[in-house]
Design an enzyme around this catalytic site. Structure first.
Site, PDB file in Angstrom:
ATOM      1  CG  HIS A 184      -3.487   3.536  -1.645  1.00  0.00           C
ATOM      2  ND1 HIS A 184      -2.781   4.718  -1.638  1.00  0.00           N
ATOM      3  CD2 HIS A 184      -2.875   2.730  -0.758  1.00  0.00           C
ATOM      4  CE1 HIS A 184      -1.766   4.619  -0.782  1.00  0.00           C
ATOM      5  NE2 HIS A 184      -1.813   3.422  -0.231  1.00  0.00           N
ATOM      6  CG  ASP A 267       2.513   2.429   5.463  1.00  0.00           C
ATOM      7  OD1 ASP A 267       2.945   1.595   4.639  1.00  0.00           O
ATOM      8  OD2 ASP A 267       1.982   3.491   5.120  1.00  0.00           O
TER       9      ASP A 267
END
Length: 382
Positions: A184, A267
């Site tokens: 991220h 995920d």
């Protein structure tokens, strides 16, 4: 094409049994041409089956128990429950309720939490709520401790390495045996390399939520072929191999560039294993449509609903790699990342007898933890 010997939860070298003890097996199982493989290890799973690990609820423990039970049928024998960016109050409530424990009939083992955020980039926040994102202030590591409350059960922290003061945080976390993952992030390659030099060893879902590969500055992706990695260190990278998060060609590029670093992760979010519709991911509402999951009302991908066995099959199909290679990406590599390859992720003598029986198409037929059968496909029957 040989026998696997198990005793007291470990894989046994039968030589000692034959020659010293003159013993033989108490129980023999015909595996009917199954493939026997180490149990899968999922180091990034946000929830599943209606349970969201980033929601502080009174029955959090029963939620984590439910997920650890249900993932057995998908071949996962150990996992890292993952929390997405949340307010400090959520970490303070949830983390004390996560305890590291062995797997068994009750469910997959818990290796420790994976904290993804809140020290990540606003530009690449993905499905993380912007109002909860944080930067490192003057006592950066103290700041992180105050946010999470405790690091007792924490195994992995995902952060953006371009943040000011991140290098001291990476050093402090690494010193405590916590794996630092880069993700991220809008980091360029030299920022990513510097983070690795300070101890980072993982990349959170490669290609997703980072700058796209650019030939003049390949960004975090460039770590796969960087010549600035300290000698003797390997950088691992997670991939969500669900056919949606990364194009099969991107999966092939990564695998060919750095096959030994690839770690399959699901995920997965609360909606894994549930019908399409609206579900949560921490502070956000997400919408599931087939295998696609979006933040409600947008086209921003938010985690996946693919199970680990599906990811293994997709990876094998997309890359044309050997069955062994596909299985190692979900077992050996995550174990090496966490430094537990002497216990998990292989079928070596003296390692934990966490293993799967799979058919030739890599569908799980039975799951074993510490030598005990904990799940079996009904029709498989012994």
């Amino acid at each position: 094409r040989e026998d696997l010997w198990v005793r007291e939860g470990k894989i046994l070298n039968p030589e000692k049994l034959f020659f010293d003890e003159k013993g033989s097996a108490d129980i023999q199982l015909d595996c009917r041409d199954s493939i026997i493989a180490p149990g899968f290890i999922d180091v990034q799973i946000n929830g599943g089956f209606g349970v969201d690990f980033s929601l502080a609820t009174d029955d959090f423990k029963s939620g984590i128990d439910l997920v650890s039970q249900k993932i057995l049928s998908h071949g996962v024998t150990s996992f890292c429950p993952t929390l997405v960016t949340s307010p400090p109050s959520v970490y303070h409530q949830v983390l004390p309720q996560i305890s590291i424990r062995n797997g068994g009939a009750h469910g997959a083992g818990i290796l420790g939490a994976h904290l993804e955020g809140p020290f990540i980039s606003k530009e690449k926040k993905g499905a993380h709520p912007e109002h909860c994102l944080r930067t490192f202030e003057a006592g950066a590591f103290q700041d992180l401790l105050a946010t999470y409350g405790s690091l007792d059960c924490v195994r992995i922290v995902t952060l953006a390495p371009e943040m000011k003061r991140s290098s001291e945080v990476i050093r402090e976390l690494t010193k405590r045996g916590i794996c630092v993952s880069l993700g991220h992030s809008v980091a360029n390659l030299s920022q990513a390399e510097e983070a690795v030099q300070h101890g980072a060893t993982f990349i959170t879902h490669l290609f997703n939520a980072m700058l796209p590969f650019h030939h003049r500055d390949p960004g975090i992706v460039g770590l796969l072929t960087s010549d600035k990695i300290p000698v003797g260190r390997r950088v691992f990278y997670g991939m969500i191999s669900d056919g949606i998060h990364t194009n099969p060609a991107a999966l092939r590029i990564a695998h060919r560039a750095h096959p030994k670093g690839l770690v399959l992760v699901t995920d997965a979010i609360a909606g894994m294993g549930l019908a399409p519709g609206r579900h949560t991911l921490g502070q956000q509402v997400v919408e599931i449509d087939g295998l696609n999951t979006y933040i409600a009302g947008t086209k921003t991908l938010s985690g996946s609903v693919a199970t680990m066995d599906t990811c293994v099959r997709h990876f094998q199909e997309a890359t044309g790699c050997s069955v062994e290679t596909a299985l190692e990406a979900a077992s050996l590599h995550p174990a090496q990342l966490l430094g537990i390859e002497h216990k998990k992720g292989t079928l070596n003598y003296d390692s934990d007898a966490d293993f799967l029986m799979l058919n030739d198409d890599l569908y799980v037929q039975a799951t074993y933890i510490a030598g005990e059968e904990v799940w079996r496909q009904d029709a498989f029957g012994m």
